[in-house]
Design an enzyme around this catalytic site. Structure first.
Site, PDB file in Angstrom:
ATOM      1  N   CYS B  86       0.837  -1.204   0.000  1.00  0.00           N
ATOM      2  CA  CYS B  86       0.000   0.000   0.000  1.00  0.00           C
ATOM      3  C   CYS B  86       0.872   1.255   0.000  1.00  0.00           C
ATOM      4  CB  CYS B  86      -0.979  -0.065   1.173  1.00  0.00           C
ATOM      5  SG  CYS B  86      -2.386   1.045   0.977  1.00  0.00           S
ATOM      6  N   HIS B 203      -3.523  -5.732   1.072  1.00  0.00           N
ATOM      7  CA  HIS B 203      -2.865  -5.971   2.360  1.00  0.00           C
ATOM      8  C   HIS B 203      -2.882  -7.456   2.747  1.00  0.00           C
ATOM      9  CE1 HIS B 203      -2.453  -1.780   3.847  1.00  0.00           C
ATOM     10  NE2 HIS B 203      -3.467  -1.545   3.029  1.00  0.00           N
ATOM     11  N   GLU B 205      -1.107  -8.859   4.928  1.00  0.00           N
ATOM     12  CA  GLU B 205      -0.891  -8.986   6.387  1.00  0.00           C
ATOM     13  C   GLU B 205      -2.203  -8.917   7.157  1.00  0.00           C
ATOM     14  OE1 GLU B 205      -0.416  -6.284   4.705  1.00  0.00           O
ATOM     15  OE2 GLU B 205      -0.917  -4.503   5.877  1.00  0.00           O
TER      16      GLU B 205
END
Lengths: 84, 226
Positions: B86, B203, B205
């Site tokens: 990002c 994302h 994660e």
């Protein structure tokens, strides 16, 4: 000598400017139907110390190409004026 | 693998990344600060998401000149791995480690939702262990994620197998209808020509823990780390 730079940074003509497009549409809501193709960029001013205008111009160009403007998406123009 | 996660002023996905790499994927994680110059021999440097420097001027433009970036550029030029998620992707583009730029989404909205990704590269570490028949459900959260590069760069990215992820539907079909932000070629992530620097807007994660009912992101990290 001290110069003031007035820098304009605009998105490339070929790129969609969604912010400008949204503002263009709102012009119609105001009844300003004659207004079209709003495009939104940035205006930056700064002061630069240099021995002459040519050197000042070179410093401002350096600032634009290295940080102020991303030439993949934007272009820049600027004017210098000597200030006392 | 020794992983360094960099925090810039305004980073807000750093702790999610540390949790994903350390707690879930059991890697050694070093927390790095943007003013550091020593990257402590990390194998992988991760630039997490967020709003470094408040997104002033352009997203990632000021973070690109943080003191740690010289060491990261050197690490990348020596073949070390760098991953930007990002805002981290935006910083990598601004720094010139990745080609192109990330523009405002084509509808001027901040988009926060799950999307599906197709792993498009067969030769890049972050995708090469992924099942190319599967679509991976990963969240996006960005206002400036419209990947743009000129035609010549896009052709090179395609020719060199540098497009790592494209936005697709649940069945893995890439089309304009499922392009969330107007990115060129539905690009969600790319690598550099040497395949050691990776950037992506989604994302992974945020999709590594069973508690959150989605572990597709874990598969992406496993491909990169193994």
């Amino acid at each position: 000598m001290k110069f003031k730079a007035n820098i304009d940074i605009m998105p490339h003509e070929a790129l969609l400017d969604p912010q400008g497009k949204a503002v263009t549409q709102s012009m119609g809501n105001l009844g300003l139907n004659e207004i079209s193709n709003v495009r939104i960029g940035k205006h930056i001013t700064l002061f630069v110390d240099a021995d002459n205008e040519e050197l000042a111009s070179s410093k401002v160009k350096d600032a634009c190409t290295k940080l102020l403007c991303n030439q993949i998406m934007e272009n820049f123009t600027f004017e210098l004026q000597e200030v006392s | 693998m020794k992983c360094g996660v960099v925090t810039f002023p305004g980073s807000n996905c750093n702790h999610d990344m540390i949790y994903a790499l350390g707690n879930v994927l059991k890697q050694e994680v070093i927390e790095l600060w943007h003013k550091d110059s020593d990257i402590q021999n990390c194998d992988l440097i991760v630039l997490p998401g967020g709003f470094s420097y408040g997104d002033y001027l352009r997203s990632g433009a000021i973070a690109r000149f943080s003191p740690i970036m010289d060491s990261i550029i050197q690490h990348a030029n020596n073949g070390g791995m760098v991953l930007g998620i990002c805002n981290g992707f935006q910083i990598l583009c601004e720094s010139g480690l990745l080609p192109g730029a990330l523009l405002h989404n084509n509808q001027q909205k901040f988009i926060c939702k799950n999307v599906f990704l197709k792993p498009s590269s067969k030769t890049t570490p972050i995708t090469k262990q992924l099942n190319e028949e599967k679509s991976f459900k990963i969240p996006i959260a960005h206002g400036e994620g419209r990947y743009f590069a000129d035609d010549k760069t896009l052709k090179e990215l395609t020719k060199n197998d540098q497009v790592i992820f494209q936005y697709c539907d649940e069945n893995g079909v890439v089309s304009e209808e499922v392009n969330p932000n107007g990115s060129c070629l539905n690009i969600a992530g790319i690598s550099n020509a040497n395949k050691n620097v990776f950037g992506m807007m989604p994302h992974p994660e945020r999709a590594v823990d069973l508690l959150l009912n989605n572990t597709d992101g874990k598969l992406i990290f496993e491909s990169l780390l193994n």
